[in-house]
Design a protein around this motif. Structure first.
Motif, PDB file in Angstrom:
ATOM      1  N   VAL B 282      -0.748  12.686   6.998  1.00 52.63           N
ATOM      2  CA  VAL B 282      -0.485  11.248   7.109  1.00 52.63           C
ATOM      3  C   VAL B 282      -1.677  10.472   6.536  1.00 52.63           C
ATOM      4  O   VAL B 282      -2.822  10.795   6.853  1.00 52.63           O
ATOM      5  CB  VAL B 282      -0.266  10.857   8.577  1.00 52.63           C
ATOM      6  N   PRO B 283      -1.428   9.469   5.674  1.00 53.81           N
ATOM      7  CA  PRO B 283      -2.548   8.720   5.103  1.00 53.81           C
ATOM      8  C   PRO B 283      -3.337   7.962   6.170  1.00 53.81           C
ATOM      9  O   PRO B 283      -2.798   7.625   7.232  1.00 53.81           O
ATOM     10  CB  PRO B 283      -1.884   7.760   4.121  1.00 53.81           C
ATOM     11  N   GLU B 284      -4.603   7.695   5.857  1.00 56.98           N
ATOM     12  CA  GLU B 284      -5.512   7.062   6.820  1.00 56.98           C
ATOM     13  C   GLU B 284      -4.973   5.733   7.336  1.00 56.98           C
ATOM     14  O   GLU B 284      -5.036   5.434   8.522  1.00 56.98           O
ATOM     15  CB  GLU B 284      -6.887   6.833   6.175  1.00 56.98           C
ATOM     16  N   ARG B 285      -4.451   4.938   6.423  1.00 57.37           N
ATOM     17  CA  ARG B 285      -3.969   3.619   6.834  1.00 57.37           C
ATOM     18  C   ARG B 285      -2.868   3.745   7.885  1.00 57.37           C
ATOM     19  O   ARG B 285      -2.880   3.042   8.893  1.00 57.37           O
ATOM     20  CB  ARG B 285      -3.452   2.846   5.616  1.00 57.37           C
ATOM     21  N   ALA B 286      -1.948   4.659   7.634  1.00 61.26           N
ATOM     22  CA  ALA B 286      -0.859   4.848   8.604  1.00 61.26           C
ATOM     23  C   ALA B 286      -1.427   5.270   9.957  1.00 61.26           C
ATOM     24  O   ALA B 286      -0.971   4.809  11.007  1.00 61.26           O
ATOM     25  CB  ALA B 286       0.126   5.887   8.093  1.00 61.26           C
ATOM     26  N   LYS B 287      -2.440   6.135   9.923  1.00 61.56           N
ATOM     27  CA  LYS B 287      -3.018   6.594  11.190  1.00 61.56           C
ATOM     28  C   LYS B 287      -3.611   5.430  11.972  1.00 61.56           C
ATOM     29  O   LYS B 287      -3.406   5.310  13.186  1.00 61.56           O
ATOM     30  CB  LYS B 287      -4.118   7.625  10.916  1.00 61.56           C
ATOM     31  N   VAL B 288      -4.348   4.590  11.268  1.00 65.45           N
ATOM     32  CA  VAL B 288      -4.995   3.473  11.971  1.00 65.45           C
ATOM     33  C   VAL B 288      -3.946   2.481  12.469  1.00 65.45           C
ATOM     34  O   VAL B 288      -4.058   1.958  13.580  1.00 65.45           O
ATOM     35  CB  VAL B 288      -6.044   2.804  11.061  1.00 65.45           C
ATOM     36  N   ILE B 289      -2.933   2.241  11.647  1.00 63.71           N
ATOM     37  CA  ILE B 289      -1.863   1.342  12.104  1.00 63.71           C
ATOM     38  C   ILE B 289      -1.220   1.927  13.369  1.00 63.71           C
ATOM     39  O   ILE B 289      -0.955   1.216  14.339  1.00 63.71           O
ATOM     40  CB  ILE B 289      -0.795   1.151  11.010  1.00 63.71           C
ATOM     41  N   ARG B 290      -0.996   3.222  13.359  1.00 58.68           N
ATOM     42  CA  ARG B 290      -0.386   3.859  14.538  1.00 58.68           C
ATOM     43  C   ARG B 290      -1.256   3.694  15.772  1.00 58.68           C
ATOM     44  O   ARG B 290      -0.757   3.370  16.851  1.00 58.68           O
ATOM     45  CB  ARG B 290      -0.169   5.348  14.263  1.00 58.68           C
TER      46      ARG B 290
END
Lengths: 321, 582
Positions: B282-290
């Motif tokens: 999972v890309p970093e941005r998606a992780k942080v959004i999650r």
């Protein structure tokens, strides 16, 4: 002639009390809404002022249901008794000079007697409902009333000693020099607490305690019989506020030498309204103690304090003579 | 997880000589042993009582119907019992599996080792028909006592169209109602001869303070509780069965409704499990959004807890103030996801959309005005003397009892036990955030509230870090199993068009395997045990929810309490029935 005069006065009083109690429901809901960062009822009529009327119509048209497992006669009699006992007390409350149905010389005792009677209504309602929650609520109500009634009476004896009379209009007139809230500040606090407990308002609403007992003693009630309990509660709040006004806040007397400007009844209503608002504010502000804590508070703090209040007042009066 | 310096099996073999389990290598890296049912009890008692750094926590217990499975371990037979044990000291999990034949569906009960096995075993009996010998009261828990069959068996129908039309004749209705009447004997209570001294009070399933449809039978002596028997299953919707007939993607909305106050927090363990099976990075941005969205939902849930807890002890106002805060926060959730309580917004391989313009300002505004309001609530609720008298020392338990009964989350940390999955086994990039794990010492109702209030503040810290350090880049993985798949090249080459078409119409086909995936959810530890048989639907999905064991503990806490204490205790547990019954 005198009989018809009294009869008329009673009719007028009842005609005034019932709508006022209904309006009080609306006032309470609006005030709670205000204090709780929400609106409260504002749809029926201007500012929702007709909300109580709408509720009343709904409640009148509801099926007048008696649970098959209940003791029907007692079940019906209980709410009537409650509302009646509270309304009877109003007979002795002087709202302005001469504005009282029965200026009895034992007015204060009559008031205490009627408040004690009100607990039967709760007790019988809980018992006749044949429901365990109602039963527990009724048990709580009985224990609570007994505990708080004891010092309710005691807390008033200081006032009686200062005024030298049980007649409520005499008590008001005795406050021309200064309201009893100052010499009897302890008595005032004690009576206020006992009054809240007697009218089963939060934080003393344990007989109903929604989160614990669903609705306590009136779990099985609906329709007009429920409305009677509801009415009784609000009449009770008004009554206690009026009694505090009469006993401690100088009744209809104007404060700060402002006589003449405003008729006495307005002062009386104003003082009562401030107290009622205070009752509502309490409901918005406080959680509910546990049942045993409530009783312990009554017996271990309130009762000794009211005895001390009584002794000190008596000693001061005797010393002053 | 499994990279402990001490190899586990030799240690156990020192203590029990002839023990030689067959090993299975699982996709989630949890050490998995196939054992026989005769070995179960002695092994568990060694693991829990004799082993240094013991496996003190029965994390989960469930079963799998293997009859239609194509890709499984060779040891499997008709049914498999799965036990997941956890050692807090080792920070290690251990999975035990027992293969059962359909004609010999029984196993020894673990209730004597872990009291929390009780409900889990009842659930397995109810849903799979596996008997547990030595269980104190093996009766149905989710389904009505009159139910025919065991729903999670593959032979049991799952769709209304597979069953006859529904009807409820009067005599059946009367029978069902009568079967709800409480009979102490049927609940395994032995007559004491004192029955007439006490009153049974049926609290629930419809009662203002049981937070849903939850029933507790109380044996009262006056207002003091002698005995409490919780009964659940009134909110059972068969979420695990539904997972077996929904595509991987279309099951996401069901997860939202497990802990219905947790919103996207529920999506997280599910999609993480699938990403692990599918090998999606999972890309970093998606992780942080999650992380950001999950923490927002933690705050939403904790605020509701805070308000209802105060309400349960009679303070009527706080809940309204907190609803105002939640309302503002839901506005933000709505701006980002398009929905409020159940956004179903996480996707396999990322999230549904990118963040909208101006999202950061909305969140920062909220974060700026919240601390003052929280301080007001502290004064109004936590500092209130009546509330303190009602909750301090009430419903208290220590860490050992908590672990014994399977308590996780704030309820465990309130006893002073420092274990937060986000710190102990960081997932979705939690290791990059600075936050503290709030602890309290006494494990009573007041402390459970205190821990959650502090968690609100810590979540706000995490959210602020998310806003300030939001990485750029894609919000979805560039992977063939990402659903819905990236669409930018679909109209240009057929090799992208075909997987896209299949992924959207059939749903993605997740490679076969088993994965246990866990998050520190709002109410405790929430895990999905997902089994794929290489299809476009789950073969078996088991949801381990925190509230289930928490409710099981109520009888221990209730004994000797007053009714009002019980209400405060229930309020302090913070559960929703959907999370218990699934």
């Amino acid at each position: 002639m005198n009989f018809w005069y009294s009869f008329l006065a009673i009719v007028v009083l009842v005609m005034l009390l019932l709508p006022t109690a209904a309006m009080l429901v609306w006032v309470e809901r609006r005030l709670l809404g205000f204090w709780q960062e929400r609106l409260g009822p504002n749809r029926v009529g201007p500012y929702g002022i007709l909300q109580s009327l709408a509720d009343l119509i709904k409640i009148l048209f509801k099926h007048d249901w008696i649970p098959p497992f209940a003791d029907a006669k007692v079940f019906v009699a209980a709410p009537l008794m409650g509302a009646l006992a509270v309304m009877m007390s109003y007979a002795v409350v002087p709202m302005a000079p001469g504005w009282v149905i029965s200026d009895s010389h034992i007015g204060l005792l009559f008031f205490l007697a009627m408040t004690s009677l009100a607990v039967y209504s709760v007790l019988l309602a809980g018992w006749s409902s044949n429901n365990k929650y109602a039963l527990i609520g009724a048990m709580r109500a009985a224990a609570q009333t007994i505990s708080y009634e004891v010092f309710m009476g005691l807390s008033l004896l200081g006032v009686v000693m200062l005024a030298g009379s049980f007649r409520l209009s005499d008590i008001v007139l005795a406050q021309q020099e200064g309201w009893f809230i100052l010499p009897q500040c302890l008595g005032f606090v004690l009576f206020l607490i006992a009054g809240i407990a007697e009218s089963h308002r939060l934080p003393f609403d344990l007989p109903e305690a929604e989160t614990e007992l669903t609705a306590g003693f009136h779990t099985e009630y609906s329709g007009i019989k429920f409305a009677l309990f509801f009415l009784g509660e609000y009449l009770g709040v008004m009554l206690i506020s009026m009694m505090i006004t009469v006993l401690f806040l100088g009744g209809w007397l104007a404060p700060f030498g402002l006589e003449g400007f405003i008729p006495p009844i307005i002062w009386f209503v104003l003082k009562t309204f401030v107290l009622i608002s205070f009752f509502i504010l309490l409901r918005a502000a406080l959680p509910r103690p546990r049942f045993d804590q409530l009783l312990a508070f009554g017996w271990l703090w309130m009762l000794p304090l009211s005895l001390i209040n009584l002794l000190v007042t008596a000693a001061l009066i005797l010393g002053g003579q | 997880m499994a990279d402990t310096p001490l190899p586990l099996l030799p240690q156990v073999q020192v203590l029990s000589k002839d023990f030689a389990p067959e090993l299975e290598s699982s996709k989630d890296g949890v050490e998995t042993w196939w054992i026989t049912k005769e070995e179960l009890l002695p092994l568990c008692s060694v693991l829990k009582n004799k082993l240094p750094q013991p496996f003190d926590f029965l994390y989960d217990l469930t079963a799998i119907d293997e009859t239609r499975r194509k890709n499984g371990a060779p040891q499997r037979q008709d049914l498999t019992l799965v036990y997941l044990l956890r050692s807090y000291a080792r920070n290690q999990d251990l999975r035990l599996k027992i293969a059962l034949r359909a004609d010999l569906k029984d196993a020894p009960s673990l209730c004597s080792v872990w009291p929390c096995a009780n409900w889990y075993e009842r659930e397995v009996w109810d849903l799979f028909g596996i008997r547990f010998d030595g269980h104190p009261c093996l009766r149905r828990i989710m389904m009505p006592s009159s139910w025919q069959g065991h729903p999670l068996l593959k032979t049991h129908p799952a769709r209304a169209t597979e069953m006859g039309p529904f009807s409820l004749p009067d005599e059946v209705r009367d029978f069902e109602q009568e079967s709800l009447r409480f009979d102490p004997k049927a609940w395994g209570l032995k007559p004491t001869g004192l029955e007439d001294e006490f009153m049974w009070l049926n609290l629930g399933p419809n009662h203002p303070s049981v937070h849903g449809v939850f029933r507790i039978m109380l044996q009262l002596d006056g207002e003091a509780i002698r005995n409490a028997i919780p009964d659940i299953g009134y909110h059972h919707r068969g979420a695990e069965k539904m997972a077996e007939r929904q595509s991987w993607h279309s099951y996401i909305p069901y997860t939202d409704r497990i802990d219905y106050l947790g919103g996207v927090m529920n999506n997280l363990p599910y999609v993480m499990a699938l990403e692990r099976l599918g090998g999606i990075e999972v890309p970093e941005r998606a992780k942080v959004i999650r992380v950001m969205m999950a923490e927002i939902f933690r705050i939403l849930s904790h605020l509701l807890f805070y308000g209802t807890f105060a309400q349960d002890v009679g303070a009527l106002s706080p809940i309204f103030y907190m609803f105002v805060d939640r309302e503002k926060l839901f506005g933000i959730v709505e701006a980002i996801t398009g929905a409020r309580m159940h956004p179903s917004w996480f996707r396999i391989g990322g999230v549904a959309n990118d963040l909208p313009n101006g999202w950061d300002k909305m969140i920062l505004t909220w974060l700026d005005e919240m601390p003052k309001r929280l301080r007001d609530y502290d004064k109004m609720v936590l500092a209130n003397r009546i509330l303190r008298k009602r909750t301090v020392g009430v419903g208290a338990y220590d860490s050992a009892t908590a672990i014994e009964w399977g308590v996780t989350g704030p309820g465990l940390r309130a006893t002073g036990f420092d274990w937060d999955l986000r710190k102990a086994r960081p997932y979705s990039g939690y290791e990059q955030f600075e936050f503290d794990v709030p602890l309290a010492q006494n494990g009573d109702c007041y402390d459970r509230c205190l821990v959650r209030v502090e968690e609100i503040r810590q979540s706000m810290r995490i959210i602020r870090q998310c806003v300030e350090n939001m990485p750029g880049g894609p919000y979805k993985a560039d992977h063939v199993l990402t659903t819905p798949p990236p669409k930018d090249r679909t109209m240009e080459d057929i090799d992208t068009l075909i997987p896209h078409f299949l992924g959207v119409s059939w749903g993605p086909v997740i490679p076969a395997g088993e994965v246990h995936s866990e998050v520190e959810a709002t109410k405790g530890s929430n895990a999905y045990y997902v089994i794929s048989d290489g299809g476009n639907m789950s073969y078996r999905t088991h949801i381990r929810t925190p509230s289930f064991p928490h409710l099981q503990m109520i009888p221990v806490l209730a004994k000797g309490q007053m009714v009002a204490d019980l209400i405060a205790t229930i309020g302090s547990i913070d559960f929703v029935m959907a999370d218990v019954d699934r």
